[in-house]
Write an enzyme that holds these catalytic residues in place. Structure first.
Site, mmCIF file in Angstrom:
data_model
loop_
_atom_site.group_PDB
_atom_site.id
_atom_site.type_symbol
_atom_site.label_atom_id
_atom_site.label_comp_id
_atom_site.label_asym_id
_atom_site.label_seq_id
_atom_site.Cartn_x
_atom_site.Cartn_y
_atom_site.Cartn_z
ATOM 1 N NE ARG A 110 -4.124 1.770 1.198
ATOM 2 C CZ ARG A 110 -5.044 2.366 0.384
ATOM 3 N NH1 ARG A 110 -5.218 1.647 -0.804
ATOM 4 N NH2 ARG A 110 -6.017 2.865 0.906
ATOM 5 C CB THR A 384 -9.239 -0.603 -7.562
ATOM 6 O OG1 THR A 384 -9.122 0.548 -6.863
ATOM 7 C CG2 THR A 384 -8.437 -1.507 -6.735
ATOM 8 C CB THR A 402 -6.164 0.712 -6.257
ATOM 9 O OG1 THR A 402 -6.834 1.733 -6.534
ATOM 10 C CG2 THR A 402 -5.421 1.175 -4.695
ATOM 11 C CD GLU A 423 -4.899 4.314 -3.346
ATOM 12 O OE1 GLU A 423 -6.401 4.059 -3.272
ATOM 13 O OE2 GLU A 423 -4.144 4.007 -4.428
ATOM 14 C CB SER A 455 -7.069 -0.115 1.630
ATOM 15 O OG SER A 455 -7.579 -0.787 0.438
HETATM 16 O O1 DON Z 1 -7.903 1.101 -1.071
HETATM 17 C C1 DON Z 1 -9.089 1.433 -1.353
HETATM 18 O O2 DON Z 1 -9.999 0.873 -0.889
HETATM 19 C C2 DON Z 1 -9.414 2.461 -2.493
HETATM 20 N N1 DON Z 1 -8.511 3.174 -2.927
HETATM 21 C C3 DON Z 1 -9.758 1.332 -3.952
HETATM 22 C C4 DON Z 1 -10.334 2.054 -4.985
HETATM 23 C C5 DON Z 1 -11.095 1.275 -5.838
HETATM 24 O O3 DON Z 1 -11.413 0.179 -5.543
HETATM 25 C C6 DON Z 1 -11.621 2.089 -6.963
HETATM 26 N N2 DON Z 1 -12.401 1.271 -7.805
HETATM 27 N N3 DON Z 1 -13.432 1.378 -8.286
#
Ligand code: DON
Length: 575
Positions: A110, A384, A402, A423, A455
């Site tokens: 991450r 993602t 992602t 992020e 996340s």
């Molecule tokens: O880490 C996470 O939960 C988010 N940044 C994930 C982003 C994501 O799944 C976008 N998709 N639609």
């Protein structure tokens, strides 16, 4: 050869082994570090479910060259960084759940907040959140982890040469790939959002449906990574280019990059319905959330008995348990390196039975009455992609990575063509103020230098009697673990075939906004069903996206794979 468990090697030994390996031509030869042993094939084929056909081709090539699931997964990750640029990445981060030689592992790559990040960096002088600052442009970017994650995983468990697993990605970046209609649409949407405020259009504005798209700068970066390993990205020419792109426009410095390290963590593990669930620990909320959902639903078996799938009563009962999961998420979940997350308590059977007993079978319980269940005195836009892989030797990789929103922050590193993530929006910019996914957070997820934002990504593996039974994951932000929960439920509680389970209707509730059920265009909640759900006291709200599940199920010795019909994913079975 016995697999060496890195957790049992001292840091000093590791550093030495690593240095020796690099200085003795490590990149050319099969690495000296522990590798998965050459087991006897136990499955009739290897299998993948991935977000596009190029990544599936890359995986097939790797399997044909003798690679295992980890080699294939790393080749997929680098390929998607080229051919699925709205989400595939080397400028973001993610998680990998692995099952290798009969043992579970979890790798956290991450992103981390830069050293210069502060708790209030997205607030104005009045203490209000500055709209868009955590979403677009250089200040939204966390220190990327994907390259170090892939390096760690492949070095520890891969069988092929590092260069071999990068070859497909380099090919697609240098020689190009044919652009898909969905990619162009997502590019157009993202471009509107970035609104000329980043250099996004310079890189992706020229991409046309059906035409070949080449990324020569990215090809050069990937070639350097193939030659020099992760150190090019974190302490070499690529690191210089990333740091330069942030000057006057963001916080990441060369020191941030040198400092970055992917971390091996204990996965969340739980027994459920005769299966061992192996899933993502903090800094993901997803594994805890998934286990809470599965166990509370099992506790409510009498209430769910004879309730048809996706009926108004089913939607109500599911929303009730989701409410409780999201109340806990907002209070207790964050980066475990900064905040003591009570994972064992949150997934404890007795605790969840007590929470499930609070569910009102007749009507939505009042949102305000649903508080974090352990008390408050405890210690302290979107894209993602997910890929699921199994090999013939019975190893499995479930990985979600992602850049957050489609095309991340919209910042592309000049001279490198790397799309950088946004992020930082996954932190709670201010307690109680929702982020892009509408979820709120508290101290546990406040911004701090080097901290990882909370996340929802939930790469998951289910095993039975020590053998892989299901590999599953999806994008979707806060919808991720509620989507996985629904598919698992379709499979095991409703005995649906894999493809139907993945394609079936999905819906989502997350405590806030109050009593709101989100539905998706693929299988909308409309007509009489909508009226019945509303009559139960819910507000219905449409959303663009509810995931892109990639799943593999193993029945006996034969893998079967399904890619979500909502996306452009494909599956491949390689004999
Ligand atoms: O880490 C996470 O939960 C988010 N940044 C994930 C982003 C994501 O799944 C976008 N998709 N639609």
């Amino acid at each position: 050869m016995k697999l060496i468990d890195r957790t049992r090697i001292s840091a000093g030994t590791l550093a030495l082994v690593t240095l020796t390996a690099i200085s003795t031509g490590f990149l050319e030869a099969t690495p000296a570090l522990a590798k998965a042993p050459q087991q006897k094939p136990v499955l009739t084929a290897s299998a993948v479910a991935v977000a596009d056909r190029y990544a599936a081709d890359a995986a097939e090539q790797i399997f044909r060259e003798g690679g295992n699931a980890v080699d294939a997964a790393v080749a997929i990750a680098f390929t998607l960084a080229v051919t699925y640029p709205e989400a595939g990445n080397i400028g973001g981060g993610g998680f990998m759940t692995l099952y290798v030689d009969g043992k579970p592992y979890f790798l956290d790559f991450r992103e981390r907040a830069p050293l210069a990040a502060t708790r209030t960096m997205y607030l104005d002088e009045q203490g209000n959140v500055i709209k868009g600052k955590s979403l677009y442009g250089g200040y939204a970017v966390g220190v990327p982890g994907t390259v170090d994650g892939m390096w760690e995983a492949q070095r520890r468990f891969g069988k092929l040469k590092w260069k071999q697993v990068l070859a497909p990605a380099i090919h697609y970046a240098r020689d190009g790939f044919e652009v898909d209609e969905q990619l162009v649409k997502r590019r157009d949407d993202a471009s509107k959002q970035f609104d000329g405020k980043t250099n996004f259009d310079q890189y992706f504005g020229g991409m046309k449906q059906g035409e070949t798209f080449r990324q020569p700068e990215l090809a050069a970066v990937l070639t350097r990574i193939a030659n020099d390993g992760a150190k090019d990205f974190y302490n070499g020419r690529t690191a210089d280019l990333i740091a330069a792109s942030m000057k006057g426009n963001g916080l990441i410095t060369k020191r941030d990059l040198q400092d970055y390290k992917a971390v091996w963590r204990q996965p969340v593990e739980a027994k459920w319905n005769g299966y061992d669930v192996i899933t993502a620990p903090p800094p993901s909320s997803g594994g805890v959330g998934l286990v809470q959902l599965l166990k509370m639903k099992a506790d409510l078996a009498p209430q769910f008995k004879d309730v048809p799938l996706n009926s108004p009563q089913y939607i109500h009962l599911t929303a009730e348990i989701e409410k409780r999961v999201f109340a806990d998420r907002a209070q207790y979940l964050g980066d475990p390196d900064f905040y003591k997350v009570p994972v064992a308590q949150l997934t404890d059977d007795a605790y969840l039975a007590k929470r499930a007993a609070e569910v009102d079978p007749d009507k939505p319980s009042d949102t305000k009455s649903v508080q974090p269940g352990l008390g408050t005195s405890m210690p302290e836009k979107a894209e993602t992609t997910h890929f699921s892989v199994v090999d013939r030797w019975g190893n499995a990789v479930s990985s979600t990575y992602t850049i957050n929103g489609y095309f991340g922050s919209g910042v592309v590193v000049p001279g490198a063509g790397i799309v950088l993530n946004d992020e930082m929006d996954d932190f709670a910019s201010k307690p109680g103020v929702p982020n892009m996914f509408g979820v709120v957070g508290s101290d546990a997820n406040a911004i701090a230098p080097r901290k990882r934002p909370l996340s929802s990504m939930t790469p998951t593996i289910l095993t039975k009697d020590g053998k892989v039974a299901l590999v599953i994951g999806t994008p979707g932000g806060s919808r991720i673990f509620t989507s996985i929960f629904q598919v698992v439920n379709n499979l095991y509680d409703f005995d649906m075939p894999l493809k139907d389970a993945v394609g079936a209707m999905r819906f989502h509730h997350q405590l806030l906004p109050p009593n709101t059920i989100f539905w998706e265009p693929y299988q909308p909640i409309d007509g009489p069903l909508a009226k019945q759900v509303e009559a139960k006291g819910y507000v219905l709200k449409g959303q663009d996206f509810n995931g892109d599940i990639q799943a593999i199920r193993i029945d006996g010795d034969t893998p079967e794979a399904a890619a979500d019909p909502r996306g452009r994913g494909v599956t491949r079975i390689v004999q």
